[in-house]
Design a protein around this motif. Sequence first.
Motif, PDB file in Angstrom:
ATOM      1  N   ASN A 240     -49.383  52.612 -57.626  1.00  0.00           N
ATOM      2  CA  ASN A 240     -50.495  51.446 -57.022  1.00  0.00           C
ATOM      3  C   ASN A 240     -51.685  51.810 -57.538  1.00  0.00           C
ATOM      4  N   ALA A 241     -52.192  53.161 -57.745  1.00  0.00           N
ATOM      5  CA  ALA A 241     -53.588  53.606 -58.438  1.00  0.00           C
ATOM      6  C   ALA A 241     -53.691  52.949 -59.540  1.00  0.00           C
ATOM      7  N   CYS A 242     -52.602  52.999 -60.549  1.00  0.00           N
ATOM      8  CA  CYS A 242     -52.784  52.670 -61.820  1.00  0.00           C
ATOM      9  C   CYS A 242     -52.804  51.166 -62.306  1.00  0.00           C
ATOM     10  N   SER A 243     -52.234  50.252 -61.144  1.00  0.00           N
ATOM     11  CA  SER A 243     -52.079  49.192 -61.119  1.00  0.00           C
ATOM     12  C   SER A 243     -53.700  48.354 -60.904  1.00  0.00           C
ATOM     13  N   THR A 244     -54.308  47.844 -62.005  1.00  0.00           N
ATOM     14  CA  THR A 244     -55.607  47.266 -61.689  1.00  0.00           C
ATOM     15  C   THR A 244     -55.470  45.816 -61.155  1.00  0.00           C
ATOM     16  N   GLY A 245     -54.405  45.147 -61.448  1.00  0.00           N
ATOM     17  CA  GLY A 245     -54.411  43.719 -60.951  1.00  0.00           C
ATOM     18  C   GLY A 245     -54.870  42.708 -62.192  1.00  0.00           C
ATOM     19  N   ALA A 246     -54.789  41.738 -61.760  1.00  0.00           N
ATOM     20  CA  ALA A 246     -55.126  40.639 -62.661  1.00  0.00           C
ATOM     21  C   ALA A 246     -56.405  39.894 -62.262  1.00  0.00           C
TER      22      ALA A 246
END
Length: 146
Positions: free
Chosen positions: A33-39
Amino acid sequence: MKTLSAREYLGQLQELDTNINQDLERRDDMKINACSTGAIDYSAERVQTSPSGDSLCKAVTNYVAFNDEINAEIDRFSDAKEQIIKQIRGLHNARYSQVLFKVYVQFKSLKVASGEMGMSYQYVRNLHKKALTRFEETYDDLHYLT
């Protein structure tokens, strides 16, 4: 403090081990979750937003803090394991020590332990029961380790 039966007392190691493994899974999820930056949607009209704080920084901080908690938990598990091993060996009976070690330190079933010990399941079951009784007689103040 509540006094525990030998089975409850010795069984704490497996519970601690399970808790650590669950926490390691949670930590891995936190890392993802911490590594997913989102779009970012560039097609939408831009509007000014108020700063909501750095969510990545917060996620990383939570991850690091949780990782430190897990390391402390592992240290407590290691200490508890050493204490239980010393107590098992303190029975001064090789067969009792062998069956209790296999079941409560290595987390093996009585069936697996009997196979490894080269003894019948029924014999090892009775040996296990006697070993637990001796453990309770030897150590009368059995309590929660953590």
